[in-house]
Write a protein that holds these residues in place. Structure first.
Motif, PDB file in Angstrom:
ATOM      1  N   GLY A 262       0.780  -1.226   0.000  1.00 53.50           N
ATOM      2  CA  GLY A 262       0.000   0.000   0.000  1.00 53.50           C
ATOM      3  C   GLY A 262       0.810   1.274   0.000  1.00 53.50           C
ATOM      4  N   ASP A 263       2.113   1.169  -0.135  1.00 56.70           N
ATOM      5  CA  ASP A 263       2.997   2.340  -0.125  1.00 56.70           C
ATOM      6  C   ASP A 263       3.611   2.503  -1.517  1.00 56.70           C
ATOM      7  OD1 ASP A 263       4.505   4.480   0.640  1.00 56.70           O
ATOM      8  OD2 ASP A 263       5.631   3.432   2.196  1.00 56.70           O
ATOM      9  N   ASP A 264       3.363   3.664  -2.153  1.00 54.64           N
ATOM     10  CA  ASP A 264       3.958   3.935  -3.459  1.00 54.64           C
ATOM     11  C   ASP A 264       5.453   4.164  -3.304  1.00 54.64           C
ATOM     12  OD1 ASP A 264       1.498   3.751  -4.711  1.00 54.64           O
ATOM     13  OD2 ASP A 264       1.053   5.886  -4.445  1.00 54.64           O
ATOM     14  N   CYS A 265       6.242   3.444  -4.109  1.00 54.71           N
ATOM     15  CA  CYS A 265       7.697   3.461  -3.945  1.00 54.71           C
ATOM     16  C   CYS A 265       8.395   3.666  -5.281  1.00 54.71           C
ATOM     17  CB  CYS A 265       8.186   2.143  -3.334  1.00 54.71           C
ATOM     18  SG  CYS A 265       7.502   1.759  -1.710  1.00 54.71           S
ATOM     19  N   PHE A 266       9.588   4.232  -5.212  1.00 54.39           N
ATOM     20  CA  PHE A 266      10.519   4.222  -6.332  1.00 54.39           C
ATOM     21  C   PHE A 266      11.306   2.914  -6.257  1.00 54.39           C
ATOM     22  CE2 PHE A 266      10.077   8.855  -5.603  1.00 54.39           C
ATOM     23  CZ  PHE A 266       9.571   9.207  -6.852  1.00 54.39           C
ATOM     24  N   LEU A 267      11.504   2.261  -7.400  1.00 49.08           N
ATOM     25  CA  LEU A 267      12.175   0.978  -7.444  1.00 49.08           C
ATOM     26  C   LEU A 267      13.562   1.131  -8.043  1.00 49.08           C
ATOM     27  CD1 LEU A 267      12.113  -2.051  -6.992  1.00 49.08           C
ATOM     28  CD2 LEU A 267      10.930  -2.319  -9.182  1.00 49.08           C
ATOM     29  N   LEU A 268      14.590   0.851  -7.254  1.00 49.01           N
ATOM     30  CA  LEU A 268      15.982   0.934  -7.692  1.00 49.01           C
ATOM     31  C   LEU A 268      16.554  -0.473  -7.834  1.00 49.01           C
ATOM     32  CD1 LEU A 268      15.498   3.873  -6.892  1.00 49.01           C
ATOM     33  CD2 LEU A 268      17.781   3.903  -5.853  1.00 49.01           C
ATOM     34  N   ARG A 269      17.398  -0.657  -8.849  1.00 51.45           N
ATOM     35  CA  ARG A 269      17.934  -1.984  -9.153  1.00 51.45           C
ATOM     36  C   ARG A 269      19.458  -1.941  -9.225  1.00 51.45           C
ATOM     37  NH1 ARG A 269      16.166  -6.089 -14.065  1.00 51.45           N
ATOM     38  NH2 ARG A 269      18.105  -7.291 -14.146  1.00 51.45           N
ATOM     39  N   LEU A 270      20.065  -2.994  -8.620  1.00 50.33           N
ATOM     40  CA  LEU A 270      21.521  -3.184  -8.653  1.00 50.33           C
ATOM     41  C   LEU A 270      21.815  -4.575  -9.200  1.00 50.33           C
ATOM     42  CD1 LEU A 270      22.955  -1.808  -5.276  1.00 50.33           C
ATOM     43  CD2 LEU A 270      23.742  -1.174  -7.546  1.00 50.33           C
ATOM     44  N   ASP A 271      22.685  -4.669 -10.183  1.00 49.45           N
ATOM     45  CA  ASP A 271      23.092  -5.958 -10.739  1.00 49.45           C
ATOM     46  C   ASP A 271      24.575  -6.175 -10.490  1.00 49.45           C
ATOM     47  OD1 ASP A 271      20.715  -7.059 -12.260  1.00 49.45           O
ATOM     48  OD2 ASP A 271      20.820  -5.037 -13.095  1.00 49.45           O
ATOM     49  N   ALA A 272      24.909  -7.383 -10.058  1.00 49.65           N
ATOM     50  CA  ALA A 272      26.319  -7.732  -9.904  1.00 49.65           C
ATOM     51  C   ALA A 272      26.975  -7.783 -11.272  1.00 49.65           C
ATOM     52  CB  ALA A 272      26.456  -9.067  -9.194  1.00 49.65           C
ATOM     53  N   GLU A 273      28.147  -7.200 -11.389  1.00 45.20           N
ATOM     54  CA  GLU A 273      28.849  -7.176 -12.661  1.00 45.20           C
ATOM     55  C   GLU A 273      29.396  -8.553 -13.004  1.00 45.20           C
ATOM     56  OE1 GLU A 273      31.829  -4.265 -12.101  1.00 45.20           O
ATOM     57  OE2 GLU A 273      30.442  -2.559 -12.113  1.00 45.20           O
ATOM     58  N   SER A 274      29.674  -8.749 -14.292  1.00 44.47           N
ATOM     59  CA  SER A 274      30.165 -10.045 -14.763  1.00 44.47           C
ATOM     60  C   SER A 274      31.474 -10.434 -14.077  1.00 44.47           C
ATOM     61  CB  SER A 274      30.345 -10.020 -16.277  1.00 44.47           C
ATOM     62  OG  SER A 274      29.117  -9.761 -16.925  1.00 44.47           O
ATOM     63  N   ALA A 275      32.357  -9.456 -13.883  1.00 48.27           N
ATOM     64  CA  ALA A 275      33.639  -9.751 -13.237  1.00 48.27           C
ATOM     65  C   ALA A 275      33.439 -10.233 -11.803  1.00 48.27           C
ATOM     66  CB  ALA A 275      34.537  -8.516 -13.270  1.00 48.27           C
ATOM     67  N   THR A 276      32.487  -9.613 -11.095  1.00 46.13           N
ATOM     68  CA  THR A 276      32.202 -10.031  -9.721  1.00 46.13           C
ATOM     69  C   THR A 276      31.622 -11.435  -9.690  1.00 46.13           C
ATOM     70  OG1 THR A 276      31.793  -7.736  -9.062  1.00 46.13           O
ATOM     71  CG2 THR A 276      30.947  -9.460  -7.619  1.00 46.13           C
ATOM     72  N   LEU A 277      30.726 -11.746 -10.632  1.00 48.70           N
ATOM     73  CA  LEU A 277      30.128 -13.079 -10.692  1.00 48.70           C
ATOM     74  C   LEU A 277      31.181 -14.131 -11.001  1.00 48.70           C
ATOM     75  CD1 LEU A 277      26.806 -12.329 -12.604  1.00 48.70           C
ATOM     76  CD2 LEU A 277      27.140 -12.611 -10.141  1.00 48.70           C
ATOM     77  N   ARG A 278      32.100 -13.809 -11.910  1.00 48.99           N
ATOM     78  CA  ARG A 278      33.154 -14.776 -12.242  1.00 48.99           C
ATOM     79  C   ARG A 278      34.067 -15.028 -11.056  1.00 48.99           C
ATOM     80  NH1 ARG A 278      33.290 -11.901 -17.233  1.00 48.99           N
ATOM     81  NH2 ARG A 278      35.060 -10.690 -16.445  1.00 48.99           N
ATOM     82  N   SER A 279      34.366 -13.984 -10.293  1.00 53.82           N
ATOM     83  CA  SER A 279      35.248 -14.155  -9.138  1.00 53.82           C
ATOM     84  C   SER A 279      34.591 -14.990  -8.053  1.00 53.82           C
ATOM     85  CB  SER A 279      35.655 -12.786  -8.582  1.00 53.82           C
ATOM     86  OG  SER A 279      34.533 -12.107  -8.030  1.00 53.82           O
ATOM     87  N   ARG A 280      33.261 -15.038  -8.021  1.00 56.04           N
ATOM     88  CA  ARG A 280      32.540 -15.831  -7.027  1.00 56.04           C
ATOM     89  C   ARG A 280      32.253 -17.243  -7.512  1.00 56.04           C
ATOM     90  NH1 ARG A 280      27.369 -12.324  -5.978  1.00 56.04           N
ATOM     91  NH2 ARG A 280      26.766 -14.262  -4.932  1.00 56.04           N
ATOM     92  N   SER A 281      32.527 -17.527  -8.778  1.00 55.51           N
ATOM     93  CA  SER A 281      32.237 -18.837  -9.352  1.00 55.51           C
ATOM     94  C   SER A 281      33.466 -19.732  -9.279  1.00 55.51           C
ATOM     95  CB  SER A 281      31.780 -18.689 -10.808  1.00 55.51           C
ATOM     96  OG  SER A 281      30.632 -17.866 -10.910  1.00 55.51           O
ATOM     97  N   SER A 282      33.248 -21.019  -9.541  1.00 54.65           N
ATOM     98  CA  SER A 282      34.331 -21.992  -9.602  1.00 54.65           C
ATOM     99  C   SER A 282      34.102 -22.862 -10.831  1.00 54.65           C
ATOM    100  CB  SER A 282      34.370 -22.835  -8.325  1.00 54.65           C
ATOM    101  OG  SER A 282      33.197 -23.625  -8.209  1.00 54.65           O
ATOM    102  N   SER A 283      34.917 -23.911 -10.977  1.00 59.50           N
ATOM    103  CA  SER A 283      34.807 -24.755 -12.157  1.00 59.50           C
ATOM    104  C   SER A 283      33.508 -25.544 -12.201  1.00 59.50           C
ATOM    105  CB  SER A 283      35.996 -25.723 -12.217  1.00 59.50           C
ATOM    106  OG  SER A 283      35.981 -26.565 -11.065  1.00 59.50           O
ATOM    107  N   ASN A 284      32.917 -25.817 -11.049  1.00 60.85           N
ATOM    108  CA  ASN A 284      31.685 -26.599 -11.038  1.00 60.85           C
ATOM    109  C   ASN A 284      30.493 -25.860 -10.443  1.00 60.85           C
ATOM    110  OD1 ASN A 284      32.628 -26.582  -8.462  1.00 60.85           O
ATOM    111  ND2 ASN A 284      32.986 -28.790  -8.335  1.00 60.85           N
ATOM    112  N   VAL A 285      30.663 -24.635  -9.998  1.00 63.08           N
ATOM    113  CA  VAL A 285      29.560 -23.809  -9.515  1.00 63.08           C
ATOM    114  C   VAL A 285      29.662 -22.450 -10.200  1.00 63.08           C
ATOM    115  CG1 VAL A 285      28.445 -22.736  -7.543  1.00 63.08           C
ATOM    116  CG2 VAL A 285      29.504 -24.988  -7.292  1.00 63.08           C
TER     117      VAL A 285
END
Length: 461
Positions: A262-285
């Motif tokens: 019931g509260d009107d809001c502004f919606l802000l979005r943040l996406d993890a960058e590709s480099a950050t995702l790669r640094s958090r990944s491994s060969s099988n995850v």
């Protein structure tokens, strides 16, 4: 120096002392994490006046952990706690705090319209939260509160898909409708240091960030460092740390408006960058995406809702890839001024954990919920040094092991042994460490692939 003032709710019911377990005439033990009054069931039924009776269950539980056989039995019921604490206890946000630690950065006219709108909304949020001067005046923080967690699992039947409408098996976890009670203590020191201790139904999880690595420690798993750059604690963004919230969302984009509760809001979005995702990944995850949404009220300019979605792909030899999607939604309520800074004192987090990708029979959806209330909060804590945020001593060994195995989770048999174990609110010394066999409290309702997938999921969050 900002005035230090302890804020307490009138209904604060937290036990900070426990009778001495070795000597009845000894001094009471000061608990590192206070225990909610509700956890002392006998005392609650007697109006809380019988201290010894109220602590008898806690004392019996504590003594049972000294013996290995009893410890295994106690932890045997905590397979659901392992999942709840691993997913809801101390998750991190998608991105690290920007290195310049600025609320807005360059001029608004230098950015695209979506980014400029987001920076303007963050400016209004900073003003509503207390102003830039007040937020920058917070050098450290202490927060203590209560939590209640529960979980329900739905296992899909043949041809079910992921919408939950097919025949399946539904299992309630976390103590049924009442849930599992617990408490947390959070310490923070600017700019990037934090340490969390969370106790739920006798199981304790510790997590922290010393500015170089973010780490986690549980009774069922050795201490380990999170992959990638150290990131802030998601719990801090749930209305506890306006400064970090502003720093992060200053780099977001505004994707429109939406009404929430019931509260009107502004919606802000943040996406993890590709480099950050790669640094958090491994060969099988592989971390495919991690996105964060913030709902800022148009009426108060404060953050009232927080959502994030986390998708990873697990690759197993000679098998199809399995996907795990974690979706978390948190409502942030009951803002109160603390030394001129607006701090949320209550909230609720709903989690949906969905496994899919192989066969329909293997699809499972686990729903978890946490409600929390803040009981105390202080700013600018005297004597809070860097030593308070040091990671466990075995983190270095764990990082070397992770590098040699490329981030893959070691088999459960390798985890059997004398692990450092924090029981409830007490740190058991080396001479009293209980050996915990991880195979004795595995999820009996899951096959080996699901168990392994859950373990990999917990390490990636």
């Amino acid at each position: 120096m900002m005035k230090v003032e302890r804020q307490m709710t009138p209904s604060c019911a937290m036990r900070k002392l426990c009778p001495n377990l070795d000597r009845e005439d000894g001094l009471d033990t000061v608990l590192e994490v206070p225990i909610p009054e509700e956890m002392f069931a006998p005392a609650a039924r007697s109006g809380g006046r019988n201290w010894v009776t109220g602590c008898s269950s806690m004392m019996a539980w504590m003594r049972s952990h000294v013996d290995h056989r009893s410890a295994s039995l106690v932890l045997g019921r905590s397979a659901e706690l392992q999942l709840m604490l691993g997913v809801v206890g101390a998750p991190l946000v998608p991105l690290p705090v920007p290195p310049n630690h600025s609320f807005v950065g360059r001029a608004l006219t230098d950015d695209p319209i979506e980014a400029s709108m987001a920076k303007y909304i963050v400016q209004q949020y900073v003003a509503a939260a207390g102003g830039e001067k007040a937020l920058n005046g917070i050098g450290s923080m202490y927060a203590m509160g209560k939590v209640r967690m529960s979980a329900t699992e739905l296992r899909q039947g043949g041809g079910g898909g992921g919408n939950g409408n097919s025949d399946g098996k539904k299992t309630a976890k976390g103590g049924g409708s009442s849930g599992e009670m617990g408490a947390f203590v959070l310490w923070q020191k600017q700019p990037d240091l934090w340490c969390l201790e969370l106790v739920v139904s006798g199981c304790k999880i510790s997590a922290g960030n010393d500015g170089k690595i973010a780490w986690r420690q549980t009774p069922w798993q050795q201490s380990h460092a999170s992959r990638g750059p150290p990131r802030p604690l998601r719990r801090s963004l749930q209305g506890l740390d306006p400064r970090t919230t502003a720093h992060l969302f200053a780099g977001a984009v505004c994707i429109g408006e939406k009404s929430i509760h019931g509260d009107d809001c502004f919606l802000l979005r943040l996406d993890a960058e590709s480099a950050t995702l790669r640094s958090r990944s491994s060969s099988n995850v592989e971390i495919i995406r991690h996105t964060l949404w913030g709902y800022f009220s148009q009426r108060t300019a404060l953050l009232v809702h927080l959502e994030d979605s986390h998708l990873l792909r697990i690759k197993a030899p000679n098998q199809e890839c399995v996907y795990w999607e974690t979706t978390m939604a948190s409502s942030v309520d009951d803002y109160r001024p603390v030394d001129g800074v607006q701090i949320a004192h209550a909230g609720r987090t709903s989690v949906s954990l969905f496994r899919f990708g192989d066969t329909a029979e293997g699809h499972t959806r686990t729903r978890m919920e946490e409600t929390w209330t803040l009981e105390e909060v202080d700013f600018n804590i005297w004597g809070l040094s860097m030593d308070c945020f040091l990671p466990p001593g075995d983190i270095k060994e764990e990082k070397e092991c992770a590098a040699s195995t490329d981030g893959a989770l070691a088999p459960a048999k390798l985890a059997v042994g004398r692990l450092p174990l924090s029981i409830g609110n007490f740190r058991i010394g080396g001479s009293r460490i209980a050996a915990v066999n991880t195979e004795e409290y595995s999820d009996d309702g899951d096959d080996e692939e699901v168990k392994d997938g859950k373990q990999r999921l917990l390490r990636s969050i």
